[in-house]
Scaffold this motif. Structure first.
Motif, PDB file in Angstrom:
ATOM      1  N   THR A 282      10.535  -2.498  -4.948  1.00  0.00           N
ATOM      2  CA  THR A 282       9.218  -1.905  -5.211  1.00  0.00           C
ATOM      3  C   THR A 282       8.130  -2.481  -4.315  1.00  0.00           C
ATOM      4  OG1 THR A 282       8.815  -3.548  -6.967  1.00  0.00           O
ATOM      5  CG2 THR A 282       9.800  -1.444  -7.629  1.00  0.00           C
ATOM      6  N   ASN A 283       8.435  -3.582  -3.640  1.00  0.00           N
ATOM      7  CA  ASN A 283       7.432  -4.254  -2.804  1.00  0.00           C
ATOM      8  C   ASN A 283       7.569  -3.788  -1.351  1.00  0.00           C
ATOM      9  OD1 ASN A 283       5.378  -6.052  -2.174  1.00  0.00           O
ATOM     10  ND2 ASN A 283       6.782  -7.743  -1.800  1.00  0.00           N
ATOM     11  N   TRP A 284       6.955  -2.634  -1.051  1.00  0.00           N
ATOM     12  CA  TRP A 284       7.023  -2.076   0.288  1.00  0.00           C
ATOM     13  C   TRP A 284       5.757  -1.276   0.582  1.00  0.00           C
ATOM     14  CZ3 TRP A 284       6.703   3.106  -0.644  1.00  0.00           C
ATOM     15  CH2 TRP A 284       7.259   3.605  -1.824  1.00  0.00           C
ATOM     16  N   ASN A 285       5.566  -0.954   1.828  1.00  0.00           N
ATOM     17  CA  ASN A 285       4.434  -0.132   2.258  1.00  0.00           C
ATOM     18  C   ASN A 285       4.909   1.236   2.689  1.00  0.00           C
ATOM     19  OD1 ASN A 285       2.454  -1.993   1.808  1.00  0.00           O
ATOM     20  ND2 ASN A 285       2.209  -2.610   3.938  1.00  0.00           N
TER      21      ASN A 285
ATOM     22  N   ARG B 239       0.882  -1.178   0.000  1.00  0.00           N
ATOM     23  CA  ARG B 239       0.000   0.000   0.000  1.00  0.00           C
ATOM     24  C   ARG B 239       0.910   1.216   0.000  1.00  0.00           C
ATOM     25  NH1 ARG B 239      -2.044  -3.573   3.747  1.00  0.00           N
ATOM     26  NH2 ARG B 239      -4.064  -4.494   3.272  1.00  0.00           N
ATOM     27  N   LYS B 240       1.105   1.771  -1.200  1.00  0.00           N
ATOM     28  CA  LYS B 240       2.091   2.842  -1.334  1.00  0.00           C
ATOM     29  C   LYS B 240       1.434   4.190  -1.622  1.00  0.00           C
ATOM     30  CE  LYS B 240       4.637   0.602  -4.417  1.00  0.00           C
ATOM     31  NZ  LYS B 240       5.771   0.252  -5.294  1.00  0.00           N
TER      32      LYS B 240
ATOM     33  N   ASN C   3       6.145   6.160   7.223  1.00  0.00           N
ATOM     34  CA  ASN C   3       5.648   4.807   7.553  1.00  0.00           C
ATOM     35  C   ASN C   3       6.162   3.730   6.593  1.00  0.00           C
ATOM     36  OD1 ASN C   3       4.270   6.057   9.599  1.00  0.00           O
ATOM     37  ND2 ASN C   3       2.248   5.814   8.706  1.00  0.00           N
ATOM     38  N   LEU C   4       7.423   3.822   6.234  1.00  0.00           N
ATOM     39  CA  LEU C   4       8.016   2.826   5.324  1.00  0.00           C
ATOM     40  C   LEU C   4       8.192   1.493   6.047  1.00  0.00           C
ATOM     41  CD1 LEU C   4       9.414   2.017   2.660  1.00  0.00           C
ATOM     42  CD2 LEU C   4      11.553   2.880   3.643  1.00  0.00           C
TER      43      LEU C   4
END
Length: 347
Positions: free
Chosen positions: A91-94, A20-21, A43-44
């Motif tokens: 690229t797969n992070w919140n 959820r970016k 909030n990374l």
């Protein structure tokens, strides 16, 4: 073909991490800021497959134009993971990452950001000038402008005599200069570095930091991850400290140091005999610092130190030194960090 029983329901496994970016609330918060950071992280969170704990969890920090920002933590604390998220390698992070107000996956953001990796790798058969020229052309400049850029940078870095040699034959310090030149192709607003002075000798480190200070004077933000805390202590304006994948401090370095500051002063006067008599009469603990030909005095408060100074001046004593002893970044770091790595205790 085997048929499923009517009452049997297929269970579909959920993905281990749903991204959820670029939360709209985060973007509105950025837009409302009066003093806008060049790098805004909110909030990374980043998880790795088969890992129980996130590599970084809900971390937030800002880096401002013209700021030298130290990014500090133990091995495994999440520094490199964070950097790879910032530059788009992951690229797969919140969470939300904005570069000069742009989402970090957009071309406008990428052009505002320069990056220097820890390890330097160059093509085998390209000379330094050809390497910079080709990298500049890949970034969209014409052949003519790319050649001008390569010439200008090699001369400004005092590496013109090495222009026809492959960077693979260079010293570690010279390789980092080539990487710095490459990072500056787009004239970025922020330069992100992961252990840029690792394996450099003292002279090469001094030269490299001098180049960074010149960039800071041009309002470039310097974001540097390093284990050499003594040098970061000297150059950094602000700092973010990670411990076990979480932030334990982020902000102005001076504010951080003040939290751990003591009322110990280093004092040297024109008459040590009278000074020591006064200290004894006031029950002030002190000891000699022979290395600096001075005394170290412990005061209960800063007012007590000022009172001593005034009293001695009244008695005709002059001071050659009267300065508060500040903690080092290394000392503060040792007091703050508990876990170190996400997976292991500090040690």
């Amino acid at each position: 073909m085997k048929r499923l029983k009517p009452n049997k329901i297929l269970k579909i496994k959920k993905p281990f991490f749903v991204t959820r970016k670029y939360d709209e609330d985060h973007i509105r918060e950025y837009d409302d800021l009066q003093n806008k950071p060049i790098l805004y992280v909110k909030n990374l969170t980043k998880r790795y497959f088969a890992k129980k704990l996130p590599a970084v969890q809900q971390i937030s920090f800002n880096v401002y134009p013209g700021e030298f920002h130290a990014f500090i933590g133990a091995n495994g604390a999440g520094k490199t993971t964070t950097i790879k998220c910032l530059i788009g390698a992951y690229t797969n992070w919140n969470g939300t990452i904005l570069v000069n107000g742009f989402k970090n996956n957009k071309e406008k953001a990428k052009r505002k950001l320069g990056y220097i990796p820890e390890n330097a790798r160059f093509p085998e058969r390209l000379s330094a000038i050809k390497y910079l020229q080709w990298m500049t052309m890949l970034s969209g400049l014409t052949h003519k402008d790319a050649k001008k850029f390569a010439i200008r940078k090699l001369k400004s870095l005092r590496m013109w005599s090495l222009r026809h040699k492959t960077p693979n034959s260079f010293s570690s310090g010279q390789k980092k200069k080539i990487l710095l030149a490459q990072a500056l192709i787009h004239d970025p607003d922020i330069i992100i570095m992961d252990e840029p002075v690792a394996n450099l000798d003292p002279k090469a480190r001094t030269e490299f930091f001098s180049l960074l200070i010149d960039l800071r004077k041009k309002r470039k933000a310097i974001f540097i991850s390093s284990h050499v805390l003594a040098e970061l202590d000297r150059y950094a304006d602000s700092a973010t400290i990670l411990d076990g994948g979480k932030i334990i401090y982020s902000g102005d370095k001076k504010t951080l140091m003040n939290k751990f500051s003591t009322h110990r002063y280093e004092i040297a006067t024109s008459n040590d005999v009278i000074t020591k008599k006064y200290l004894k009469a006031q029950h002030l603990k002190h000891y000699s610092n022979d290395a600096n030909d001075a005394m170290v005095v412990n005061f209960a408060t800063e007012d007590k130190a000022i009172t001593l100074q005034k009293e001695l001046i009244k008695n005709g004593i002059t001071f050659t030194k009267f300065s508060r002893i500040e903690p080092s970044l290394d000392q503060v770091y040792s007091k703050l960090v508990i876990k170190g790595s996400v997976d292991t205790e500090k040690g």
